[in-house]
Design a protein around this motif. Structure first.
Motif, PDB file in Angstrom:
ATOM      1  N   UNK A  31       0.821  -1.208   0.000  1.00 15.42           N
ATOM      2  CA  UNK A  31       0.000   0.000   0.000  1.00 15.42           C
ATOM      3  C   UNK A  31       0.856   1.260   0.000  1.00 15.42           C
ATOM      4  N   UNK A  32       1.985   1.201   0.695  1.00 13.38           N
ATOM      5  CA  UNK A  32       2.879   2.360   0.746  1.00 13.38           C
ATOM      6  C   UNK A  32       3.520   2.607  -0.610  1.00 13.38           C
ATOM      7  N   UNK A  33       4.042   1.561  -1.232  1.00 12.10           N
ATOM      8  CA  UNK A  33       4.708   1.680  -2.533  1.00 12.10           C
ATOM      9  C   UNK A  33       3.721   2.144  -3.609  1.00 12.10           C
ATOM     10  N   UNK A  34       2.485   1.641  -3.543  1.00  9.76           N
ATOM     11  CA  UNK A  34       1.477   2.000  -4.536  1.00  9.76           C
ATOM     12  C   UNK A  34       0.879   3.390  -4.299  1.00  9.76           C
ATOM     13  N   UNK A  35       1.229   4.022  -3.192  1.00 10.73           N
ATOM     14  CA  UNK A  35       0.728   5.361  -2.901  1.00 10.73           C
ATOM     15  C   UNK A  35      -0.759   5.394  -2.588  1.00 10.73           C
ATOM     16  N   UNK A  36      -1.295   4.312  -2.032  1.00  5.84           N
ATOM     17  CA  UNK A  36      -2.726   4.223  -1.758  1.00  5.84           C
ATOM     18  C   UNK A  36      -3.092   4.700  -0.349  1.00  5.84           C
ATOM     19  N   UNK A  37      -2.109   5.133   0.418  1.00  2.71           N
ATOM     20  CA  UNK A  37      -2.375   5.583   1.779  1.00  2.71           C
ATOM     21  C   UNK A  37      -2.451   7.098   1.829  1.00  2.71           C
ATOM     22  N   UNK A  38      -3.519   7.620   2.414  1.00  7.03           N
ATOM     23  CA  UNK A  38      -3.651   9.072   2.533  1.00  7.03           C
ATOM     24  C   UNK A  38      -2.715   9.626   3.606  1.00  7.03           C
ATOM     25  N   UNK A  39      -2.507   8.847   4.665  1.00  7.80           N
ATOM     26  CA  UNK A  39      -1.573   9.232   5.733  1.00  7.80           C
ATOM     27  C   UNK A  39      -0.626   8.060   6.000  1.00  7.80           C
ATOM     28  N   UNK A  40       0.404   7.902   5.168  1.00  6.90           N
ATOM     29  CA  UNK A  40       1.299   6.730   5.284  1.00  6.90           C
ATOM     30  C   UNK A  40       1.934   6.576   6.654  1.00  6.90           C
ATOM     31  N   UNK A  41       2.426   7.677   7.221  1.00  3.20           N
ATOM     32  CA  UNK A  41       3.119   7.599   8.502  1.00  3.20           C
ATOM     33  C   UNK A  41       2.187   7.092   9.597  1.00  3.20           C
ATOM     34  N   UNK A  42       0.995   7.653   9.663  1.00  3.07           N
ATOM     35  CA  UNK A  42       0.033   7.235  10.687  1.00  3.07           C
ATOM     36  C   UNK A  42      -0.353   5.773  10.489  1.00  3.07           C
ATOM     37  N   UNK A  43      -0.574   5.369   9.241  1.00  2.00           N
ATOM     38  CA  UNK A  43      -0.979   3.993   8.958  1.00  2.00           C
ATOM     39  C   UNK A  43       0.122   3.014   9.354  1.00  2.00           C
ATOM     40  N   UNK A  44       1.367   3.302   8.945  1.00  6.46           N
ATOM     41  CA  UNK A  44       2.483   2.401   9.254  1.00  6.46           C
ATOM     42  C   UNK A  44       2.701   2.316  10.764  1.00  6.46           C
ATOM     43  N   UNK A  45       2.628   3.457  11.431  1.00  5.02           N
ATOM     44  CA  UNK A  45       2.820   3.483  12.883  1.00  5.02           C
ATOM     45  C   UNK A  45       1.786   2.627  13.589  1.00  5.02           C
ATOM     46  N   UNK A  46       0.523   2.809  13.218  1.00  7.05           N
ATOM     47  CA  UNK A  46      -0.543   2.069  13.876  1.00  7.05           C
ATOM     48  C   UNK A  46      -0.524   0.594  13.502  1.00  7.05           C
TER      49      UNK A  46
END
Length: 206
Positions: A31-46
């Protein structure tokens, strides 16, 4: 009578569980590589923090499952689950160190001391390190079984600290449903282990 898988079957079980344990990491990376996350940092952290806690619960479940079901072979899975707990906790910490502080250790340390929820999370992570480092058969032999067991009783401190860290993280959003659920699971699992330990100790003292 409980059925015990042979070495080949156990190898397949481990391989399947290992692959499944990597799915959350692979999904997050994709999801990170594909740029599908609106808030990558928050998503990865959680995501990494949540899965570290999930694997902590799974690891704590192994011993009660073995005792209640008679499936002694499941104890051979505990090390793998424990290492995946550390793996996701490490990713959680690296995300904090890298994206929040860009590897500035001094600033990171200030943040650890300033914010209580980070403090307890950091303490829990640091205590996980010796458990992961001593998970091999060689380290068990070097430490001796008794000292190794005493060291790994740190899990009784790590688990409540991890729940407290999770609780405080969700406090800002007033979202307590999952912290209460996981906290209850951890409390039951640790309580059962303490009860069994005391039950075994009483006949020995007598």
């Amino acid at each position: 009578m409980a059925t015990t898988p042979n070495d080949r079957q156990l190898g397949w079980i481990k391989a399947v569980l290992f692959a499944l344990s990597l799915v959350p990491f692979a999904r997050t990376a994709w999801l990170t590589v594909q740029g599908e996350l609106t808030e990558p940092l928050a998503y990865i952290t959680h995501a990494t923090g949540d899965w570290a806690l999930y694997f902590l619960c799974i690891t704590l479940t192994v011993t009660p499952l073995r005792r209640l079901s008679g499936w002694n072979w499941v104890i051979k899975l505990r090390r793998m689950f424990g290492l995946f707990c550390f793996f996701y906790a490490l990713l959680h910490f690296i995300t904090f160190l890298w994206f929040d502080h860009f590897f500035d250790l001094a600033e990171m340390w200030k943040d650890v001391l300033k914010r209580p929820f980070i403090t307890v999370g950091f303490i829990a992570f640091v205590m996980l390190i010796p458990l992961a480092a001593t998970s091999t058969n060689g380290m068990i032999r070097r430490l001796g079984g008794k000292r190794w067991r005493w060291l790994h009783r740190l899990i009784y401190l790590i688990a409540p600290l991890a729940i407290l860290h999770f609780w405080w993280m969700r406090a800002g959003k007033s979202d307590f449903a999952e912290p209460i659920l996981l906290g209850s699971i951890v409390a039951v699992l640790l309580g059962v282990r303490v009860y069994w330990a005391r039950s075994q100790a009483q006949p020995a003292r007598a």
